[in-house]
Each structure stands twice: as structure tokens, then as C-alpha cells.
Design a protein around this motif. Structure first.
Motif, PDB file in Angstrom:
ATOM      1  N   PHE A  88       0.857  -1.186   0.000  1.00  0.00           N
ATOM      2  CA  PHE A  88       0.000   0.000   0.000  1.00  0.00           C
ATOM      3  C   PHE A  88       0.893   1.235   0.000  1.00  0.00           C
ATOM      4  O   PHE A  88       1.606   1.484   0.973  1.00  0.00           O
ATOM      5  CB  PHE A  88      -0.911   0.002   1.224  1.00  0.00           C
ATOM      6  N   ASN A  96       1.987  -1.292   6.680  1.00  0.00           N
ATOM      7  CA  ASN A  96       1.745  -2.306   5.652  1.00  0.00           C
ATOM      8  C   ASN A  96       1.804  -3.696   6.263  1.00  0.00           C
ATOM      9  O   ASN A  96       0.925  -4.523   6.038  1.00  0.00           O
ATOM     10  CB  ASN A  96       2.796  -2.199   4.539  1.00  0.00           C
ATOM     11  N   THR A  99      -1.154  -4.838   8.433  1.00  0.00           N
ATOM     12  CA  THR A  99      -2.487  -4.848   7.816  1.00  0.00           C
ATOM     13  C   THR A  99      -3.420  -5.938   8.368  1.00  0.00           C
ATOM     14  O   THR A  99      -4.505  -5.646   8.870  1.00  0.00           O
ATOM     15  CB  THR A  99      -2.377  -5.019   6.285  1.00  0.00           C
TER      16      THR A  99
ATOM     17  N   THR B 111      -3.200  -2.566  -6.081  1.00  0.00           N
ATOM     18  CA  THR B 111      -3.332  -2.191  -4.675  1.00  0.00           C
ATOM     19  C   THR B 111      -4.687  -2.636  -4.117  1.00  0.00           C
ATOM     20  O   THR B 111      -4.783  -3.147  -3.009  1.00  0.00           O
ATOM     21  CB  THR B 111      -3.163  -0.668  -4.535  1.00  0.00           C
ATOM     22  N   LYS B 112      -5.726  -2.459  -4.921  1.00  0.00           N
ATOM     23  CA  LYS B 112      -7.057  -2.898  -4.479  1.00  0.00           C
ATOM     24  C   LYS B 112      -7.084  -4.414  -4.308  1.00  0.00           C
ATOM     25  O   LYS B 112      -7.650  -4.937  -3.354  1.00  0.00           O
ATOM     26  CB  LYS B 112      -8.113  -2.462  -5.504  1.00  0.00           C
ATOM     27  N   ALA B 115      -5.463  -5.390  -1.126  1.00  0.00           N
ATOM     28  CA  ALA B 115      -6.350  -5.171   0.014  1.00  0.00           C
ATOM     29  C   ALA B 115      -7.345  -6.318   0.144  1.00  0.00           C
ATOM     30  O   ALA B 115      -7.561  -6.864   1.226  1.00  0.00           O
ATOM     31  CB  ALA B 115      -7.080  -3.841  -0.143  1.00  0.00           C
ATOM     32  N   LYS B 116      -7.906  -6.711  -0.981  1.00  0.00           N
ATOM     33  CA  LYS B 116      -8.886  -7.795  -0.978  1.00  0.00           C
ATOM     34  C   LYS B 116      -8.228  -9.102  -0.534  1.00  0.00           C
ATOM     35  O   LYS B 116      -8.768  -9.835   0.295  1.00  0.00           O
ATOM     36  CB  LYS B 116      -9.461  -7.934  -2.386  1.00  0.00           C
ATOM     37  N   THR B 120      -9.510  -7.598   3.394  1.00  0.00           N
ATOM     38  CA  THR B 120     -10.208  -6.341   3.666  1.00  0.00           C
ATOM     39  C   THR B 120     -11.539  -6.372   2.933  1.00  0.00           C
ATOM     40  O   THR B 120     -11.591  -6.718   1.754  1.00  0.00           O
ATOM     41  CB  THR B 120      -9.385  -5.139   3.142  1.00  0.00           C
ATOM     42  N   THR B 125     -12.040  -1.166   2.288  1.00  0.00           N
ATOM     43  CA  THR B 125     -11.097  -0.890   1.199  1.00  0.00           C
ATOM     44  C   THR B 125     -11.368   0.500   0.629  1.00  0.00           C
ATOM     45  O   THR B 125     -10.448   1.282   0.389  1.00  0.00           O
ATOM     46  CB  THR B 125     -11.240  -1.954   0.091  1.00  0.00           C
ATOM     47  N   THR B 128     -10.285   3.098   3.481  1.00  0.00           N
ATOM     48  CA  THR B 128      -8.896   3.150   3.955  1.00  0.00           C
ATOM     49  C   THR B 128      -7.858   2.985   2.847  1.00  0.00           C
ATOM     50  O   THR B 128      -6.675   3.165   3.080  1.00  0.00           O
ATOM     51  CB  THR B 128      -8.627   2.061   5.027  1.00  0.00           C
ATOM     52  N   VAL B 129      -8.297   2.600   1.656  1.00  0.00           N
ATOM     53  CA  VAL B 129      -7.328   2.444   0.562  1.00  0.00           C
ATOM     54  C   VAL B 129      -7.689   3.337  -0.628  1.00  0.00           C
ATOM     55  O   VAL B 129      -6.891   4.155  -1.074  1.00  0.00           O
ATOM     56  CB  VAL B 129      -7.221   0.965   0.114  1.00  0.00           C
TER      57      VAL B 129
END
Ligand SMILES: Nc1ncnc2c1ncn2[C@@H]1O[C@H](COP(=O)(O)OP(=O)(O)OP(=O)(O)O)[C@@H](O)[C@H]1O
Ligand SMILES: [Mg+2]
Lengths: 347, 213
Positions: A88, A96, A99, B111-112, B115-116, B120, B125, B128-129
Motif C-alpha cells: 500500500f 503495511n 495490515t 493495490t485494491k 487489500a482484498k 479487507t 477498502t 482506507t485504501v
């Protein structure tokens, strides 16, 4: 343990990425998925943490069908390392890494402390924690990626070409560290790579895929190298697969004798009896010596026996002190035996 | 055109309250614009077919002349601050909506995905992302919308509001340049200061973009 049972994945556009896959990935072992581009390695990996849903068949992680679990919770229990880290960009290195612990509801202090601990585990300096990902080198980012995947101590780790984007030297370092970590942690690791050498080096088992998502062979590296199932596997492993097999064997069993006094070359030692170089008796020529330990591979011994002017390989103990020399012939015999044994085990 | 400094001295209280009222109208409009744009932008970003429709609609609204908007609103909200704010808000939508959608588009897919894959959930997501990473582009929109609103408030003088704009009508009617000049200077000053504050706020909110070589 991860079990694939008759798993099939067909994308809406009609591409079959994984074809009727049944495969077991043993607990606490590294299973490497290899194969040419587009053969379904990433798809296979991503079905384990439900980033992709199979069209049919079942996948079980530690006996539990993954589709029966909440996808987000499942993913928190499975570490995932992506090529080029996928960090991120807006979070510090420490955040990071923290997380997943934060998603699991740990308080910030505990999550940060755990992250700091992992920074050290993956060989990064503590002050790297306060930096942002773009302030790190590719190799360092990759280490952060590994630390992030390990943060909540998941039993399973998925790694998709994690070391694909770094130079060969850093790559070897990262592989060494992964092996060291794995010795301590005993995770069930699924590792995707294009690189046969990396697969042989890291894998307890290697699964070779062919385009169309067909699993061709899954076996321990030595068995695969000694008895490839078909021409496809043999081609994929490359012309030097005989030598690659030797990279899996150590020098330990090869007999050694005292360094000879006569002959055109003598082995020069320092005061602590550590080999320095080969010296010619007739001229003042000197040639380098690469002394090998018992834990070094038969492949490096073969290499050194060819490079050495006497055909002899200097053997040393852990401190680098000479224990004896091995002859080219003995090394050859052992290389041959390694192949015979590997074929016998496979049969 | 000479400035009558004593007039300024005599009217500091009025000038202060007009400036504050001007600022309040503009800020309220930008704030409401954001409140409306953010969810609509998420919708436009996630639901492809809606995207063209929403962006097109905000474009159409933007082409309505500002006076026409106020006139159209008169039967609804009358000669009030509400009319001013609604009118201005409509104008902020076009930049805020477009920039927020573009900001969300600019978040790297990788990046997404990460997160997944970490587990997240979608809402977290987004908050915060996606929003933090879209912030620079959203902020560019907020800055344009703010400056634009500050300059547009004066138009509402036609409906008896208009903050510093009242100084213009006052000056013109009396053929007395000082209030006009003071009004222009204060409007520009307001816009410059507001913009500088937004730049500072963005700096504070996006620490990862500092020290970038
Ligand atoms: N979302 C998708 N929709 C349609 N087809 C897809 C999708 N994802 C992958 N594929 C196709 O499925 C096949 C397998 O893809 P996959 O990414 O698993 O291959 P891979 O072995 O990981 O390849 P590489 O080594 O290049 O990473 C390919 O033909 C690919 O084009
Ligand atoms: Mg892939």
C-alpha cells in the motif's frame, strides 16, 4: 494440507484456465507450481484464497472446504505475496506489515510491535519501518511483502512469482532467506515461478502444468529430474536436468584422502590450515581454489573438479580448515550414483 | 480611480461581515458538493453504465447560466441564502464529481487486489485504501471548486445575497469606485488564502507524497 479435488476453472470468456485438477499440497512443505505462461498457475493459486472461484470441484484447506468459509476471514488466515510486492503506497512499511493483524482486531500497539518484530525476521533494518514503500528498493519491498504475509502467523502462504522482479543476486538472497524462514516456521507454502532452478531449489514437491491448465506431473524435485513423465516435462526442465539433479545432492558421502605431496601442483594453506590456492612447482603460477564443505552440492564439486588443475577438490570443515581432498573420479561416481538412486526411488 | 481610504476605515465591520458571509456561502457549497459527489462518484466508479449518465448530467447542469439557476430556484427557496448555496453547489458538482471518479480510477488495480487478498472487505477498502489514494485528484477538484465558488458568490447579488458582490452594486449605483475595488481585492485575497489553506491541508493529509524525489 491443501487438497484440490477435480477442480475446474473456466472463465466467462470461455478460457479453461485449470482443467480437472486433483492435487495435494502437503502440510509444512513447499509445493512449487511451474509451467509456461498462461498455463493456470496464478488461477490455481488464487482459487485457494477465493480470489477466484472454481467452476466445479472442491478445494480444502486443512480439511475445510474453502467455499464454506467467509471469504474475507479465509483470506486473513492465508498469507499472500504478490509479484512486485503490491504494497500500500500510502502506508508506512510498519503499517503495511500490520495490515492483517489490524483487520483481525488487534490493537494498534500490539500490531505495530508484531510488525517491528517481523521487520527483523525478514532482514530489514528497524528504521525501514517508518518509511513508505516507494522509498525502498525492489528487493526490500519484496521482503516487506513477505513480512506482511507472515504478520498474523497464517499456516498457509501463497506466493505468486514473489522474486520475479529482482536481480539474480537479490533473488538468490531472498530464496536463501525463505529457506531459512521455512526451516523455523514450517508453513504450508504454495509457490509459483517460471524459473526451473528456483523450483528445484525451493520445492519439496514440484507440480508442472501444461497450457490449458493440465497438471502433467507432481513429484519431489529429484524424482522429477531423474524420471520426467514425458517429453514435455523433460523439455521444460531443460537440457541440463542431469546437472540440476546434482544440485540437490551434497558432497557429504564422497570419500576424501590426504592432499598429495607429489605432482605438478601443490595446495598452499595458511597458518590455520585453510586452503589459499594451488601453486605450480615448475613455474610460479597460482590458481584459485574453491574449498567446499560437506553441505555444498555435488554440482559445485563437479564444477570445481573440472576447474581445479589437479582434478582434486579441497574439502574443509565449517571453520574452513582443510579436511582432505576428493578426486574427480570419486565425484563422478557419486554423481552417477545420485542419478541411479533418484531413478530407483521414482520407480 | 482613487481609493477613498477613510471609507474603508469607516466600514471595517461591514467589510468583515460581508467577507465572512461570502466565505460561508462558498464553503457551504463546496462542502455540500462533496457530500453529494462522493457517494455519486463511488456509484459512477463501480457501476459503469451509470458513469456516463452521472458525468453527463453534471456537465449539463454546469452549462445552465448561473442567473438562470437562481431564477429557477426562486419559486422553491425564495430570496434566501439557501438559494445562493443550492446554486453554487450545482456548479461545484461538475468538478467534484469528475475528479472524484478520476481519483478512484487512478487507484492501481494491484493495490485494491492486495487489500482484498489480505481480507479487507469492500467498504473498508473504499475508506482506507481507495479514498486516501484518490485524495490528490479529489483535492485538485476541491481547489478548483473552492476558487470557482468564491468568485461565483457575487452573482447572487441579483437575489439580494452575494457577500462581497454587494460592494459592486453599491459602488456602481453610487458611481463610487472604492467599494468595487475593495470588493475585488477581498475576493481575490479570499480565493488565494483558501487555496493556500487547501494546499497545506493536502500536505498534512498525504504524508506519503512528501519527500518524493
Ligand atoms: N479474469 C480472466 N478472464 C479470462 N481469462 C483469464 C482470466 N484470468 C486468466 N485468464 C486466462 O486463463 C489462463 C491462465 O491464466 P493464469 O494467470 O492462471 O496463468 P499463469 O500460469 O499464472 O501465467 P503467467 O505465468 O503468465 O503468470 C490464461 O490463458 C489467461 O489468459
Ligand atoms: Mg501468473
Amino acid at each position: 494440507m491443501i487438497q484440490f479435488d477435480a477442480v475446474h476453472k473456466r472463465f466467462p470468456n470461455g478460457t479453461t484456465a485449470v482443467h480437472d485438477l486433483s492435487l495435494e499440497m502437503p502440510e509444512g512443505g513447499v509445493t512449487v507450481l511451474v509451467g509456461s505462461s498462461g498455463c493456470g498457475k496464478t488461477t490455481t493459486l488464487r482459487m485457494i484464497n477465493r480470489m477466484i472461484e472454481p467452476t466445479s470441484g472442491t478445494i480444502r484447506v486443512n480439511g475445510e472446504d474453502v467455499t464454506r468459509q467467509d471469504a474475507a476471514e479465509l483470506r486473513r488466515s492465508i498469507g499472500y505475496v504478490i509479484q512486485q510486492a503490491g504494497l500500500f503506497p500510502h502506508r508506512t512499511v510498519l503499517d503495511n506489515i500490520a495490515t492483517v493483524p489490524l483487520l483481525l482486531g488487534w490493537n494498534r500497539k500490539k500490531a505495530r510491535a508484531r510488525a517491528a518484530e517481523l521487520l527483523e525476521t525478514v532482514g530489514l533494518a528497524a528504521d525501514a519501518g517508518k518509511r513508505y514503500p516507494h522509498q525502498l528498493s525492489g528487493g526490500q519491498q519484496q521482503r516487506v511483502g513477505v513480512a506482511r504475509a507472515l504478520a498474523a502467523d497464517p499456516p498457509v502462504l501463497l506466493m505468486d512469482e514473489p522474486f520475479g522482479a529482482v536481480d539474480p543476486v537479490v533473488r538468490t538472497q531472498l530464496q536463501d532467506e525463505l529457506l531459512r524462514l521455512q526451516k523455523e516456521l514450517n508453513k504450508t507454502i504454495v509457490f509459483v515461478t517460471h524459473d526451473v532452478d528456483e523450483a528445484v531449489r525451493l520445492g519439496d514437491r514440484i507440480a508442472i502444468f501444461r497450457t490449458g491448465g493440465h497438471l502433467v506431473q507432481c513429484a519431489p524435485p529429484a524424482e522429477l529430474l531423474a524420471r520426467p513423465a514425458d517429453d514435455f516435462v523433460a523439455d521444460f526442465l531443460g537440457a541440463e536436468r542431469g546437472l540440476k539433479l546434482l544440485s540437490l545432492r551434497t558432497l557429504a558421502g564422497v570419500p576424501q584422502g590426504p592432499a598429495p605431496e607429489g605432482g605438478a601442483w601443490s595446495l598452499v594453506l595458511d597458518a590455520g590450515r585453510r586452503p589459499l590456492h594451488w601453486a605450480s612447482k615448475s613455474t610460479d603460477a597460482e590458481l584459485p581454489v574453491r574449498a567446499l564443505k560437506d553441505t555444498d552440492s555435488l554440482l559445485s564439486a563437479l564444477d570445481e573438479s573440472i576447474a581445479s588443475p589437479t582434478g582434486l577438490v579441497a574439502r574443509v570443515d565449517a571453520e574452513g580448515v582443510l579436511t582432505g581432498v576428493s578426486s574427480r573420479d570419486d565425484i563422478h561416481v557419486h554423481a552417477g550414483q545420485a542419478h541411479t538412486e533418484a531413478r530407483a526411488v521414482a520407480a | 480611480m482613487t481609493v477613498d481610504w477613510s471609507w474603508i476605515g469607516d466600514h471595517t465591520d461591514d467589510l468583515t461581515s460581508l467577507t465572512l458571509s461570502h466565505l460561508q456561502a462558498a464553503m457551504t457549497a463546496v462542502f455540500l458538493g462533496l457530500v453529494i459527489s462522493l457517494p455519486l462518484a463511488v456509484l459512477a466508479h463501480r457501476v459503469r453504465p451509470l458513469r456516463g449518465f452521472l458525468l453527463g448530467l453534471s456537465n449539463v447542469l454546469f452549462t445552465i447560466p448561473s442567473i438562470a439557476i437562481f431564477v429557477l430556484l426562486l419559486p422553491v427557496s425564495g430570496l434566501t441564502r439557501t438559494t445562493t448555496v443550492i446554486g453554487l453547489t450545482v456548479y461545484t458538482l461538475v468538478v467534484l464529481l469528475r475528479n472524484t471518479v478520476e481519483g478512484l480510477d487512478s487507484v492501481p488495480a494491484k493495490t485494491k487486489e492486495a487489500a482484498k487478498a489480505m481480507g479487507t472487505r469492500p467498504l473498508r477498502t473504499l475508506l482506507t485504501v481507495e479514498f486516501p489514494l484518490a485524495l490528490p485528484v479529489i483535492f485538485a477538484g476541491v481547489r478548483i471548486a473552492t476558487v470557482m465558488s468564491i468568485s461565483l458568490v457575487s452573482v447572487a447579488t441579483y437575489i439580494g445575497d452575494g457577500g462581497l458582490g454587494q460592494l459592486f452594486t453599491d459602488g456602481f449605483q453610487r458611481d463610487f469606485p472604492t467599494p468595487v475595488i475593495v470588493g475585488v481585492v477581498l475576493t481575490i485575497l479570499l480565493a488565494v488564502v483558501a487555496d493556500a489553506l487547501l494546499v497545506a491541508l493536502q500536505y498534512v493529509l498525504t504524508p506519503w507524497r512528501r519527500r518524493r524525489a
